[in-house]
Design an enzyme around this catalytic site. Structure first.
Site, mmCIF file in Angstrom:
data_model
loop_
_atom_site.group_PDB
_atom_site.id
_atom_site.type_symbol
_atom_site.label_atom_id
_atom_site.label_comp_id
_atom_site.label_asym_id
_atom_site.label_seq_id
_atom_site.Cartn_x
_atom_site.Cartn_y
_atom_site.Cartn_z
ATOM 1 N N ASP A 55 -16.902 56.465 -66.980
ATOM 2 C CA ASP A 55 -17.761 55.318 -66.674
ATOM 3 C C ASP A 55 -17.910 55.203 -65.162
ATOM 4 O O ASP A 55 -16.952 54.872 -64.459
ATOM 5 C CB ASP A 55 -17.135 54.057 -67.270
ATOM 6 C CG ASP A 55 -17.917 52.794 -66.917
ATOM 7 O OD1 ASP A 55 -19.018 52.914 -66.336
ATOM 8 O OD2 ASP A 55 -17.417 51.689 -67.211
ATOM 9 N N GLU A 133 -8.950 65.869 -36.429
ATOM 10 C CA GLU A 133 -7.661 65.419 -35.909
ATOM 11 C C GLU A 133 -7.441 63.958 -36.306
ATOM 12 O O GLU A 133 -7.607 63.044 -35.491
ATOM 13 C CB GLU A 133 -7.628 65.555 -34.381
ATOM 14 C CG GLU A 133 -7.777 66.973 -33.882
ATOM 15 C CD GLU A 133 -7.878 67.056 -32.364
ATOM 16 O OE1 GLU A 133 -7.571 68.118 -31.808
ATOM 17 O OE2 GLU A 133 -8.267 66.045 -31.726
ATOM 18 N N GLU A 135 -5.787 60.493 -36.873
ATOM 19 C CA GLU A 135 -4.652 59.723 -36.351
ATOM 20 C C GLU A 135 -4.338 58.588 -37.316
ATOM 21 O O GLU A 135 -5.214 58.112 -38.043
ATOM 22 C CB GLU A 135 -4.983 59.176 -34.964
ATOM 23 C CG GLU A 135 -5.225 60.267 -33.929
ATOM 24 C CD GLU A 135 -5.837 59.761 -32.641
ATOM 25 O OE1 GLU A 135 -5.771 60.490 -31.635
ATOM 26 O OE2 GLU A 135 -6.383 58.646 -32.635
ATOM 27 N N GLU A 188 1.346 59.905 -31.034
ATOM 28 C CA GLU A 188 0.154 59.607 -30.248
ATOM 29 C C GLU A 188 0.441 58.528 -29.198
ATOM 30 O O GLU A 188 1.594 58.136 -28.989
ATOM 31 C CB GLU A 188 -0.997 59.174 -31.172
ATOM 32 C CG GLU A 188 -2.012 60.286 -31.462
ATOM 33 C CD GLU A 188 -2.775 60.721 -30.233
ATOM 34 O OE1 GLU A 188 -2.846 59.942 -29.253
ATOM 35 O OE2 GLU A 188 -3.300 61.845 -30.222
ATOM 36 N N GLU A 195 -0.331 61.816 -35.050
ATOM 37 C CA GLU A 195 -1.461 62.701 -35.339
ATOM 38 C C GLU A 195 -0.955 63.991 -35.958
ATOM 39 O O GLU A 195 0.052 64.553 -35.521
ATOM 40 C CB GLU A 195 -2.242 63.027 -34.069
ATOM 41 C CG GLU A 195 -3.409 63.995 -34.311
ATOM 42 C CD GLU A 195 -4.126 64.405 -33.036
ATOM 43 O OE1 GLU A 195 -4.148 65.621 -32.735
ATOM 44 O OE2 GLU A 195 -4.635 63.514 -32.332
ATOM 45 N N HIS A 244 -11.212 62.910 -34.238
ATOM 46 C CA HIS A 244 -12.076 63.825 -33.500
ATOM 47 C C HIS A 244 -12.352 65.058 -34.360
ATOM 48 O O HIS A 244 -11.441 65.592 -35.002
ATOM 49 C CB HIS A 244 -11.413 64.257 -32.191
ATOM 50 C CG HIS A 244 -11.033 63.102 -31.313
ATOM 51 N ND1 HIS A 244 -10.103 63.212 -30.298
ATOM 52 C CD2 HIS A 244 -11.448 61.811 -31.295
ATOM 53 C CE1 HIS A 244 -9.966 62.037 -29.700
ATOM 54 N NE2 HIS A 244 -10.764 61.181 -30.289
ATOM 55 N N ARG A 315 -12.888 63.681 -21.391
ATOM 56 C CA ARG A 315 -12.546 62.894 -22.576
ATOM 57 C C ARG A 315 -13.150 61.493 -22.559
ATOM 58 O O ARG A 315 -12.920 60.710 -23.480
ATOM 59 C CB ARG A 315 -11.021 62.809 -22.721
ATOM 60 C CG ARG A 315 -10.415 64.074 -23.294
ATOM 61 C CD ARG A 315 -8.897 63.964 -23.418
ATOM 62 N NE ARG A 315 -8.346 64.988 -24.289
ATOM 63 C CZ ARG A 315 -8.079 66.240 -23.920
ATOM 64 N NH1 ARG A 315 -8.320 66.609 -22.673
ATOM 65 N NH2 ARG A 315 -7.590 67.107 -24.779
ATOM 66 N N ARG A 334 -16.201 63.012 -30.781
ATOM 67 C CA ARG A 334 -15.046 62.120 -30.690
ATOM 68 C C ARG A 334 -15.275 60.731 -31.294
ATOM 69 O O ARG A 334 -14.365 59.897 -31.298
ATOM 70 C CB ARG A 334 -14.628 61.987 -29.222
ATOM 71 C CG ARG A 334 -14.183 63.317 -28.624
ATOM 72 C CD ARG A 334 -14.021 63.261 -27.111
ATOM 73 N NE ARG A 334 -13.045 62.293 -26.668
ATOM 74 C CZ ARG A 334 -11.729 62.503 -26.647
ATOM 75 N NH1 ARG A 334 -11.239 63.670 -27.068
ATOM 76 N NH2 ARG A 334 -10.910 61.565 -26.213
#
Length: 442
Positions: A55, A133, A135, A188, A195, A244, A315, A334
């Site tokens: 269902d 990646e 986290e 992290e 991570e 990322h 970054r 990212r």
């Protein structure tokens, strides 16, 4: 019967597996399953041949009650035992594709959306690889029900400051038993944050891995007396959790993003792919950062990518291009966070990138300065815009982007948009403690 199906049947018989979970996901990427009790090997053979009706009317994003029947068909390549379940219970898992009772792929099945997108690419002799990646936070609760991180560790810390060492070791071991190859694990930036990177692989296999990864982590951490959360921004003033996504296009064993003869080692195709993602970044954010809380993470100052730019090392940009070259050449997008449905996110990212390749969308020059420190005038001069700052902005951007709408298909697009509008409306009428403290005395 395929070789993979025969292998599954043999393994079920050899290991005396009693139960098989037929797993799929809803529109949000939340795992769902139906557990099937096996009498003999022929039971699973029938499942491969006939599938199982269920269902679909109570599953978010699927069908209405008057058209509720849908069919699960197990993918034999996804068979695995579940290491967090007791061995004596004999539990295994098969990920399924969803079909209509007439045998046609169901338009609301996120996994089928990604498969359809990849099949178009494969018809051109190409493949799409992704390495995410994800986290997450390991958390606990006090007697009043307040959440708090289990440690005060920071980036790359070790025990005793990092209390996640044993958790990550167990998680990596169990993920390897599931057939996945975690590439690395560490503490992290934020307290309690961890991570575990998933190895670069075919997008469909990787999306399956992300779903299993999140399910496994929650189950394993629960057995240790704590909780795991993939909420993008669980704690005010701390970095949030992203996912990322490293990605590239291949033709056979050739990485199409690599060009050893160019000054930066990057092919023109890779730059056009970047151009496509930047062009569609606003609409992509609705799919890749799909919750209200996602935009509490996407603010300047917490290593969160909010600026539509790319850099070779930077970054602070939405897209970073890591230093590795040759077969390891890739772009790192990212924006995504681990609340996204990876099947839909990967399909949307691929379609955006391919639009850039097909239409030769130039991303401009890379930005190598800290964008967070640029003034409004500098941003304007450089032509750097921001992605949406709220779910409301994001889903309105999605409404205006035919490429990303088409990537989702009409069924999922309409269901997704309806759910996101309802989510925003529910949020905007709430009254929070901050507002009471701020305005009650007026």
């Amino acid at each position: 019967m395929s070789n993979a199906q025969e292998k599954v049947i043999n393994e079920i018989n050899e290991k005396d597996i009693k139960f098989v979970r037929l797993q799929f996901v809803d529109i949000h990427g939340t795992p769902k399953n139906i557990s099937v009790s096996l009498g003999k090997g022929e039971d699973i053979e029938e499942l491969f041949e006939d599938g199982m009706l269920f269902d679909g009317s109570s599953v978010d994003g699927f069908v209405e009650i008057h058209e509720s029947d849908l069919l699960l068909r197990p993918d034999a390549e996804t068979f695995s035992s579940l290491p967090w379940r007791p061995e004596e219970s004999g539990v295994a898992r098969l990920i399924c594709d969803i079909y209509t009772p007439e045998g046609k792929p169901f338009a609301g099945d996120p996994r089928s959306i990604l498969k359809k997108t990849l099949e178009k690419l494969e018809a051109k002799g190409l493949s799409y690889n992704v390495g995410p990646e994800p986290e997450f936070f390991i958390i606990d609760q006090d007697v009043e029900g307040n959440y708090f991180p289990i440690d005060q560790g920071g980036y790359f810390d070790v025990e005793p400051t990092d209390l996640g060492t044993d958790f990550r070791r167990q998680l990596v071991t169990d993920l390897e038993k599931l057939g996945f190859n975690p590439e690395g694990s560490h503490h992290e930036v934020a307290p309690g944050q961890n991570e575990i990177a998933i190895k670069f692989d075919n997008a469909l296999k990787t999306a399956d891995a992300v779903i299993t990864f999140k399910q496994a982590i929650k189950a394993i951490v629960d057995t240790m007396g704590y909780q795991a959360t993939f909420m993008p921004k669980p704690f005010f003033g701390e970095n949030g959790s992203g996912m990322h996504c490293h990605q590239s296009l291949f033709k056979g064993n050739e990485n199409l993003f690599s060009d050893e003869n160019s000054p930066d080692g990057l092919s023109q195709k890779s730059k056009y792919f970047v151009g496509g993602i930047l062009k569609h970044a606003s609409a992509l954010s609705a799919v890749c950062a799909p919750t209200i809380n996602s935009y509490k993470r996407l603010v300047p100052g917490y290593e969160a990518p909010v600026y539509k730019a790319y850099g070779l090392k930077n970054r602070s940009a939405l897209i970073r291009i890591p230093a590795a070259r040759g077969k390891a050449t890739r772009i790192e997008y990212r924006c995504p966070d681990p609340t996204c449905n990876p099947y839909l996110a990967f399909a949307a990212m691929l379609e955006a990138g391919l639009d850039g390749v097909e239409n030769k969308i130039d991303p401009g020059a890379p930005v190598e300065q800290n964008i967070y420190k640029m003034s409004e005038e500098e941003l304007a001069k450089s032509g750097i815009e921001t992605i949406p700052s709220s779910l409301w902005e994001a889903y309105h951007a999605l409404e205006e982007d035919p490429i990303i709408k088409n990537a989702l298909g009409d069924h999922i697009y309409n269901a997704f948009l309806e759910l996101k509008k309802a989510e925003w409306d529910d949020y905007r009428i709430q009254v929070f403690g901050y507002e009471q403290r701020k305005y009650m005395s007026i």
